[in-house]
Design an enzyme around this catalytic site. Structure first.
Site, PDB file in Angstrom:
ATOM      1  N   ARG A  99      -2.009 -31.596  43.927  1.00  0.00           N
ATOM      2  CA  ARG A  99      -1.513 -32.039  42.623  1.00  0.00           C
ATOM      3  C   ARG A  99      -2.458 -31.785  41.439  1.00  0.00           C
ATOM      4  NH1 ARG A  99       1.404 -37.686  42.951  1.00  0.00           N
ATOM      5  NH2 ARG A  99       2.681 -36.745  41.341  1.00  0.00           N
ATOM      6  N   ARG A 121      -1.993 -40.892  38.656  1.00  0.00           N
ATOM      7  CA  ARG A 121      -2.129 -39.521  38.160  1.00  0.00           C
ATOM      8  C   ARG A 121      -1.302 -39.282  36.910  1.00  0.00           C
ATOM      9  NH1 ARG A 121      -4.089 -36.438  41.969  1.00  0.00           N
ATOM     10  NH2 ARG A 121      -3.191 -34.625  40.980  1.00  0.00           N
ATOM     11  N   ILE A 124       7.910 -29.123  48.041  1.00  0.00           N
ATOM     12  CA  ILE A 124       7.266 -29.473  46.765  1.00  0.00           C
ATOM     13  C   ILE A 124       5.791 -29.851  46.956  1.00  0.00           C
ATOM     14  CG2 ILE A 124       7.389 -30.944  44.700  1.00  0.00           C
ATOM     15  CD1 ILE A 124       9.861 -29.168  45.018  1.00  0.00           C
ATOM     16  N   ASP A 140      11.048 -37.127  46.497  1.00  0.00           N
ATOM     17  CA  ASP A 140      10.802 -38.577  46.490  1.00  0.00           C
ATOM     18  C   ASP A 140      11.768 -39.345  47.390  1.00  0.00           C
ATOM     19  OD1 ASP A 140       8.684 -38.245  44.798  1.00  0.00           O
ATOM     20  OD2 ASP A 140       9.739 -38.865  42.978  1.00  0.00           O
ATOM     21  N   CYS A 184      -5.114 -36.644  46.172  1.00  0.00           N
ATOM     22  CA  CYS A 184      -3.932 -37.505  46.214  1.00  0.00           C
ATOM     23  C   CYS A 184      -3.406 -37.505  47.640  1.00  0.00           C
ATOM     24  CB  CYS A 184      -2.891 -36.944  45.254  1.00  0.00           C
ATOM     25  SG  CYS A 184      -1.302 -37.757  45.314  1.00  0.00           S
ATOM     26  N   LYS A 225      11.127 -45.508  36.864  1.00  0.00           N
ATOM     27  CA  LYS A 225       9.673 -45.471  36.658  1.00  0.00           C
ATOM     28  C   LYS A 225       9.246 -44.127  36.078  1.00  0.00           C
ATOM     29  CE  LYS A 225       7.015 -44.271  40.265  1.00  0.00           C
ATOM     30  NZ  LYS A 225       6.088 -43.132  40.149  1.00  0.00           N
ATOM     31  N   ASN A 226       9.770 -43.028  36.652  1.00  0.00           N
ATOM     32  CA  ASN A 226       9.290 -41.706  36.250  1.00  0.00           C
ATOM     33  C   ASN A 226       9.855 -41.230  34.917  1.00  0.00           C
ATOM     34  OD1 ASN A 226       7.663 -41.697  38.431  1.00  0.00           O
ATOM     35  ND2 ASN A 226       8.874 -40.242  39.647  1.00  0.00           N
ATOM     36  N   ARG A 256       3.945 -50.118  43.327  1.00  0.00           N
ATOM     37  CA  ARG A 256       3.729 -49.156  42.239  1.00  0.00           C
ATOM     38  C   ARG A 256       5.061 -48.690  41.659  1.00  0.00           C
ATOM     39  NH1 ARG A 256      -0.281 -44.407  43.462  1.00  0.00           N
ATOM     40  NH2 ARG A 256       0.447 -44.064  41.329  1.00  0.00           N
TER      41      ARG A 256
HETATM   42  N1  EPU Z   1       1.620 -28.435  40.394  1.00  0.00           N
HETATM   43  C1  EPU Z   1       0.599 -27.541  40.163  1.00  0.00           C
HETATM   44  N2  EPU Z   1      -0.031 -27.562  38.942  1.00  0.00           N
HETATM   45  C2  EPU Z   1       0.324 -28.435  37.969  1.00  0.00           C
HETATM   46  C3  EPU Z   1       1.379 -29.343  38.195  1.00  0.00           C
HETATM   47  C4  EPU Z   1       2.002 -29.318  39.434  1.00  0.00           C
HETATM   48  O1  EPU Z   1       0.261 -26.747  41.031  1.00  0.00           O
HETATM   49  O2  EPU Z   1      -0.287 -28.390  36.883  1.00  0.00           O
HETATM   50  C5  EPU Z   1       2.307 -28.440  41.694  1.00  0.00           C
HETATM   51  C6  EPU Z   1       2.144 -29.775  42.410  1.00  0.00           C
HETATM   52  O3  EPU Z   1       0.930 -29.845  43.135  1.00  0.00           O
HETATM   53  C7  EPU Z   1       3.367 -29.811  43.279  1.00  0.00           C
HETATM   54  C8  EPU Z   1       4.414 -29.098  42.423  1.00  0.00           C
HETATM   55  O4  EPU Z   1       3.682 -28.336  41.464  1.00  0.00           O
HETATM   56  O5  EPU Z   1       3.133 -29.091  44.456  1.00  0.00           O
HETATM   57  C9  EPU Z   1       5.403 -29.981  41.693  1.00  0.00           C
HETATM   58  O6  EPU Z   1       4.736 -31.043  41.083  1.00  0.00           O
HETATM   59  P1  EPU Z   1       5.225 -31.733  39.735  1.00  0.00           P
HETATM   60  O7  EPU Z   1       4.258 -31.384  38.653  1.00  0.00           O
HETATM   61  O8  EPU Z   1       6.654 -31.470  39.499  1.00  0.00           O
HETATM   62  O9  EPU Z   1       5.009 -33.264  40.105  1.00  0.00           O
HETATM   63  P2  EPU Z   1       4.551 -34.383  39.104  1.00  0.00           P
HETATM   64  O10 EPU Z   1       5.100 -34.083  37.784  1.00  0.00           O
HETATM   65  O11 EPU Z   1       3.095 -34.609  39.234  1.00  0.00           O
HETATM   66  C10 EPU Z   1       6.618 -35.941  39.395  1.00  0.00           C
HETATM   67  C11 EPU Z   1       6.868 -37.351  39.846  1.00  0.00           C
HETATM   68  C12 EPU Z   1       6.628 -37.460  41.343  1.00  0.00           C
HETATM   69  C13 EPU Z   1       7.573 -36.489  42.047  1.00  0.00           C
HETATM   70  C14 EPU Z   1       7.352 -35.067  41.513  1.00  0.00           C
HETATM   71  C15 EPU Z   1       8.319 -34.049  42.081  1.00  0.00           C
HETATM   72  C16 EPU Z   1       6.293 -38.595  37.850  1.00  0.00           C
HETATM   73  C17 EPU Z   1       5.374 -39.555  37.182  1.00  0.00           C
HETATM   74  N3  EPU Z   1       5.976 -38.234  39.106  1.00  0.00           N
HETATM   75  O12 EPU Z   1       5.256 -35.657  39.706  1.00  0.00           O
HETATM   76  O13 EPU Z   1       6.945 -38.784  41.713  1.00  0.00           O
HETATM   77  O14 EPU Z   1       7.347 -36.501  43.417  1.00  0.00           O
HETATM   78  O15 EPU Z   1       7.503 -35.054  40.069  1.00  0.00           O
HETATM   79  O16 EPU Z   1       9.631 -34.403  41.808  1.00  0.00           O
HETATM   80  O17 EPU Z   1       7.279 -38.190  37.283  1.00  0.00           O
HETATM   81  C18 EPU Z   1       6.799 -40.757  42.988  1.00  0.00           C
HETATM   82  O18 EPU Z   1       7.464 -41.338  42.109  1.00  0.00           O
HETATM   83  O19 EPU Z   1       6.574 -41.278  44.115  1.00  0.00           O
HETATM   84  C19 EPU Z   1       6.269 -39.426  42.726  1.00  0.00           C
HETATM   85  C20 EPU Z   1       5.271 -38.900  43.438  1.00  0.00           C
END
Ligand code: EPU
Length: 413
Positions: free
Chosen positions: A117, A88, A323, A301, A112, A18-19, A393
């Site tokens: 996030r 998101r 995280i 995850d 969230c 998915k991701n 989802r």
């Molecule tokens: N963060 C910030 N600012 C940003 C972006 C992230 O402070 O602009 C913080 C977040 O709040 C978090 C940390 O950085 O504390 C890491 O977040 P990351 O950006 O890596 O997460 P994401 O890209 O929003 C993806 C996956 C998530 C998974 C995380 C961590 C996708 C679509 N989603 O989210 O997947 O948990 O990386 O590996 O790729 C899931 O599939 O259930 C899921 C939540």
């Protein structure tokens, strides 16, 4: 509705990630030509992304697990609140749209269930490439009337979708972009592979430094998405928690090393019967500590699923979530089933093994619901999981897949 206590036995095949599928679909907006993506999992978040692409003006065709996107014209370079609030990852269209049209309008995601996030890191990266970013009535607006300019950019902290978003914008920026402190997740590598097939010039995906030489334009391509490592990991834990014998097929064992290491330390027997499968057998388990980290560390995850397993292991397990700041909602529901879990800030202390008994519980987010399904498979009696739509989802027909290895599970209205 799950009646637990039965060891699972047999084979389960995993679907596409998915991701990886989400950013790959967003990447299709970078070209007016047709992009065909194979192994797109038919889960709710993917349907939401397809809806978003259609809203933007792309033609999206779904057939037999493959999805074709043709974004000949961008009609509305925007992600409206109604779609962003349900997913998101909608913010992944920001980079591609600014790169392609010189402007984009994306609703701010808001709160969230697992943490704040924000998307400030995505925005900082796009600003470094020359986009002007402003905020108005709940929307982020990014404009780059003269196109984007490659530049060096270092992420303050590692972000998976942030890395993907900035990488997608940089592929058609003028000149070179070097992204430092980039996410090293397999999904980032997969998106880079797709972009390169579309004509981009990206090196170093999978390491902390990604180098991108901007090209004038991208073209159509065909690409098959990597296997879902979180779905695979969830099924491995299902095998372990039920003291069963489960072989997870069509997976990428290399993407699951941190989990397999912890399962092995906990006393499970994990083997690799073929290059794309993992077999797990387990009897008595002992507790181990885990700390979530960015890839190649232990995936956040899989934290909720591993917590369910630790309720069935002998001893004390300390689970540290680094995280997300609020990703322990499942702990309270597991406690309703009889688990002994104490929460202390970013740590959960799980004392096991406890006898779990079926109860009525509520799923709070995608991975939390997977954790409750796993606990229910190990529990005595019947568990009813409410708000199970969260699981749809990210998991394709989870009840059918688990039934295939002997689980007593059914979906009721
Ligand atoms: N963060 C910030 N600012 C940003 C972006 C992230 O402070 O602009 C913080 C977040 O709040 C978090 C940390 O950085 O504390 C890491 O977040 P990351 O950006 O890596 O997460 P994401 O890209 O929003 C993806 C996956 C998530 C998974 C995380 C961590 C996708 C679509 N989603 O989210 O997947 O948990 O990386 O590996 O790729 C899931 O599939 O259930 C899921 C939540």
């Amino acid at each position: 509705m799950i009646r637990g206590g039965k060891p699972l036995e047999g084979e389960i095949a995993v679907g596409g990630a998915k991701n990886s599928a989400l950013p790959s679909l967003a990447a299709c907006l970078l070209t007016s030509e047709r992009v065909a993506l194979g192994r797109i999992p038919p889960v709710r978040d993917i349907a939401t992304m397809q809806k978003l692409l259609a809203h933007i003006g792309a033609r999206v065709t779904v057939a037999d697990g493959s999805v074709t996107v043709e974004a000949a014209k961008i009609k509305r370079p925007e992600a409206p609140y109604d779609l962003v609030k349900t997913m998101r990852a909608s913010s992944l269209v920001l980079g591609p749209l600014v790169a392609r049209c010189g402007r984009a309008r994306v609703s701010l995601p808001g709160g969230c269930a697992i943490g704040a996030r924000p998307i400030n890191l995505h925005l900082a990266g796009l600003e470094r490439l020359g986009a002007q970013v402003s905020q108005d009535r709940g929307y982020i607006e990014a404009v780059a009337p003269n196109g984007l300019e490659g530049a060096p950019f270092t992420f303050d902290r590692i972000s998976v979708t942030g890395t993907e978003d900035v990488m997608m914008a940089a592929v058609v920026a003028r000149g070179e972009t070097i992204i430092e402190n980039a996410a090293r997740e397999p999904e980032v590598v997969d998106v880079a592979a797709l972009l390169n097939k579309m004509g981009a010039s990206i090196e170093g995906a999978g390491t902390s430094t990604i180098r991108i030489e901007g090209v004038e334009k991208l073209h159509g391509a065909e690409h098959s998405i990597i296997p879902d490592r979180i779905e695979a990991g969830t099924f491995l834990v299902a095998g372990a928690i039920t003291h069963g014998d489960v072989t997870v097929t069509r997976c990428a064992p290399d993407h699951l090393r941190a989990l397999v290491e912890k399962l092995t330390q906990a006393g499970a027997h994990v083997t690799e019967p073929s290059p794309d499968s993992l077999r797990i057998r387990a009897r008595k388990l002992k507790s181990v500590d885990v700390k979530t980290e960015e890839h190649p560390g232990f995936a956040t995850d899989l934290q909720a699923q591993f917590m369910a397993l630790m309720t069935q292991s002998e001893g004390i397990s300390i689970i540290t979530e680094t995280i997300f700041e609020n990703r322990f909602m499942h702990a309270l529901e597991l406690a309703r089933m009889g688990a002994n879990i104490r929460l202390d800030g970013r740590q959960a202390i799980v004392a096991g093994a406890t006898r779990l008994s079926g109860a009525q519980v509520i799923a709070s987010d995608l991975r939390a619901s997977a954790s409750l399904v796993l606990a229910a498979l190990a529990a005595k009696g019947e568990t009813v999981i409410d708000r199970v739509y969260h699981i749809d989802r990210g998991y394709e027909k989870i009840e059918a897949k688990l039934k295939g290895v002997g689980a007593r599970i059914r979906r009721v209205k």
